[in-house]
Design a protein around this motif. Structure first.
Motif, PDB file in Angstrom:
ATOM      1  N   GLU A  66      17.990   4.660   5.470  1.00  0.00           N
ATOM      2  CA  GLU A  66      17.782   3.242   5.186  1.00  0.00           C
ATOM      3  C   GLU A  66      16.599   3.132   4.229  1.00  0.00           C
ATOM      4  O   GLU A  66      15.540   3.696   4.481  1.00  0.00           O
ATOM      5  CB  GLU A  66      17.479   2.488   6.484  1.00  0.00           C
ATOM      6  CG  GLU A  66      17.207   1.026   6.304  1.00  0.00           C
ATOM      7  CD  GLU A  66      16.837   0.367   7.631  1.00  0.00           C
ATOM      8  OE1 GLU A  66      16.020  -0.565   7.595  1.00  0.00           O
ATOM      9  OE2 GLU A  66      17.353   0.796   8.676  1.00  0.00           O
ATOM     10  N   GLU A  67      16.783   2.423   3.146  1.00  0.00           N
ATOM     11  CA  GLU A  67      15.694   2.283   2.173  1.00  0.00           C
ATOM     12  C   GLU A  67      14.618   1.362   2.731  1.00  0.00           C
ATOM     13  O   GLU A  67      14.909   0.286   3.249  1.00  0.00           O
ATOM     14  CB  GLU A  67      16.224   1.723   0.850  1.00  0.00           C
ATOM     15  CG  GLU A  67      15.163   1.767  -0.238  1.00  0.00           C
ATOM     16  CD  GLU A  67      15.709   1.348  -1.590  1.00  0.00           C
ATOM     17  OE1 GLU A  67      15.716   0.129  -1.857  1.00  0.00           O
ATOM     18  OE2 GLU A  67      16.122   2.251  -2.345  1.00  0.00           O
ATOM     19  N   GLN A  68      13.377   1.836   2.641  1.00  0.00           N
ATOM     20  CA  GLN A  68      12.232   1.011   3.042  1.00  0.00           C
ATOM     21  C   GLN A  68      11.026   1.389   2.198  1.00  0.00           C
ATOM     22  O   GLN A  68      11.015   2.415   1.522  1.00  0.00           O
ATOM     23  CB  GLN A  68      11.955   1.124   4.532  1.00  0.00           C
ATOM     24  CG  GLN A  68      11.674   2.520   5.051  1.00  0.00           C
ATOM     25  CD  GLN A  68      11.444   2.509   6.560  1.00  0.00           C
ATOM     26  OE1 GLN A  68      10.842   1.586   7.086  1.00  0.00           O
ATOM     27  NE2 GLN A  68      11.924   3.526   7.244  1.00  0.00           N
ATOM     28  N   GLU A  69      10.011   0.552   2.272  1.00  0.00           N
ATOM     29  CA  GLU A  69       8.817   0.767   1.464  1.00  0.00           C
ATOM     30  C   GLU A  69       7.847   1.689   2.205  1.00  0.00           C
ATOM     31  O   GLU A  69       7.657   1.564   3.418  1.00  0.00           O
ATOM     32  CB  GLU A  69       8.149  -0.577   1.156  1.00  0.00           C
ATOM     33  CG  GLU A  69       7.185  -0.520   0.008  1.00  0.00           C
ATOM     34  CD  GLU A  69       6.799  -1.904  -0.486  1.00  0.00           C
ATOM     35  OE1 GLU A  69       6.395  -2.001  -1.645  1.00  0.00           O
ATOM     36  OE2 GLU A  69       6.894  -2.865   0.292  1.00  0.00           O
ATOM     37  N   LYS A  80       9.677   2.203  -2.670  1.00  0.00           N
ATOM     38  CA  LYS A  80      10.835   2.248  -1.776  1.00  0.00           C
ATOM     39  C   LYS A  80      11.474   3.621  -1.854  1.00  0.00           C
ATOM     40  O   LYS A  80      11.627   4.188  -2.934  1.00  0.00           O
ATOM     41  CB  LYS A  80      11.833   1.162  -2.149  1.00  0.00           C
ATOM     42  CG  LYS A  80      11.314  -0.215  -1.853  1.00  0.00           C
ATOM     43  CD  LYS A  80      12.365  -1.261  -2.015  1.00  0.00           C
ATOM     44  CE  LYS A  80      11.694  -2.596  -1.726  1.00  0.00           C
ATOM     45  NZ  LYS A  80      12.536  -3.517  -1.060  1.00  0.00           N
ATOM     46  N   PRO A  86       5.649   4.464   6.475  1.00  0.00           N
ATOM     47  CA  PRO A  86       6.380   3.208   6.299  1.00  0.00           C
ATOM     48  C   PRO A  86       5.431   2.005   6.405  1.00  0.00           C
ATOM     49  O   PRO A  86       4.652   1.919   7.351  1.00  0.00           O
ATOM     50  CB  PRO A  86       7.384   3.196   7.457  1.00  0.00           C
ATOM     51  CG  PRO A  86       7.403   4.589   7.991  1.00  0.00           C
ATOM     52  CD  PRO A  86       6.097   5.204   7.648  1.00  0.00           C
ATOM     53  N   ASP A  96      14.506   6.201   0.449  1.00  0.00           N
ATOM     54  CA  ASP A  96      15.489   6.334   1.524  1.00  0.00           C
ATOM     55  C   ASP A  96      15.257   7.696   2.179  1.00  0.00           C
ATOM     56  O   ASP A  96      15.822   8.696   1.760  1.00  0.00           O
ATOM     57  CB  ASP A  96      16.910   6.229   0.965  1.00  0.00           C
ATOM     58  CG  ASP A  96      17.959   6.338   2.054  1.00  0.00           C
ATOM     59  OD1 ASP A  96      17.590   6.564   3.229  1.00  0.00           O
ATOM     60  OD2 ASP A  96      19.151   6.209   1.734  1.00  0.00           O
ATOM     61  N   ASN A 112       6.029  -0.930   7.205  1.00  0.00           N
ATOM     62  CA  ASN A 112       6.352  -1.843   8.304  1.00  0.00           C
ATOM     63  C   ASN A 112       6.276  -1.168   9.674  1.00  0.00           C
ATOM     64  O   ASN A 112       6.745  -1.716  10.661  1.00  0.00           O
ATOM     65  CB  ASN A 112       7.736  -2.457   8.093  1.00  0.00           C
ATOM     66  CG  ASN A 112       8.841  -1.409   8.083  1.00  0.00           C
ATOM     67  OD1 ASN A 112       8.575  -0.214   8.084  1.00  0.00           O
ATOM     68  ND2 ASN A 112      10.070  -1.869   8.079  1.00  0.00           N
TER      69      ASN A 112
END
Length: 165
Positions: free
Chosen positions: A29-32, A23, A49, A25, A51
């Protein structure tokens, strides 16, 4: 889902190893992310990312030697994709590069090799945009083939010619 250590082809960026899945940022916005490192250059790092379907669509596992041999065995039967309209041809070739389908890449290379030869016989040359697409396609395909075969990139054409003969 890829895991740390997997080797992937990442679009036109080349062969990368998944260095980590973590993860971050990066956009507020924090995302994997998959963190990819180009295997030939430690300086090239890509954050993909997990996703983002469009970004993930640029990643695929590197083909195996048997897959390379299978692709080569079908090269002569691949059709051509020459389009007379410059704009439509650019759109189609751009799509092929973006999609990174190896059969389509092979068709693109084959088409432009044959077109280059035909024009050369008449004292003419490929358009610079066609030469650019050819170069990108060769880089993508030959880098992946070289990795899968465990040979240097400059040996790929000889390998293909030997197996087509």
């Amino acid at each position: 889902m890829y895991k740390t250590g997997d080797v992937v082809m990442y679009g036109t960026s080349g062969i990368c190893r998944v260095a980590a899945v973590e993860k971050r940022d990066l956009t507020g916005e924090e995302q994997e992310y998959y963190i990819l490192r180009n295997i030939y250059s430690d300086k090239n790092i890509y954050y993909v990312p997990v996703n983002n379907e469009a970004a993930l669509g640029r990643m695929h596992p590197v083909c195996t030697k048997s897959e390379v041999d299978e692709l080569i065995s079908h090269m002569n039967s691949e059709g051509l994709i020459w389009i007379d309209n410059d704009n439509k041809r650019k759109e189609e070739y751009s799509r092929i590069i973006k999609d990174a389908d190896k059969h389509e890449i092979i068709r693109l290379i084959k088409t432009l090799y044959l077109r280059r030869r035909e024009l050369s016989e008449n004292g003419r040359r490929l358009r610079s945009s066609d030469e650019n697409y050819l170069g990108i396609a060769e880089d993508m395909l030959f880098e992946e083939f070289a990795y899968a075969l465990g040979i240097d990139r400059c040996e790929v054409v000889d390998y293909i010619e030997k197996h087509l003969a």
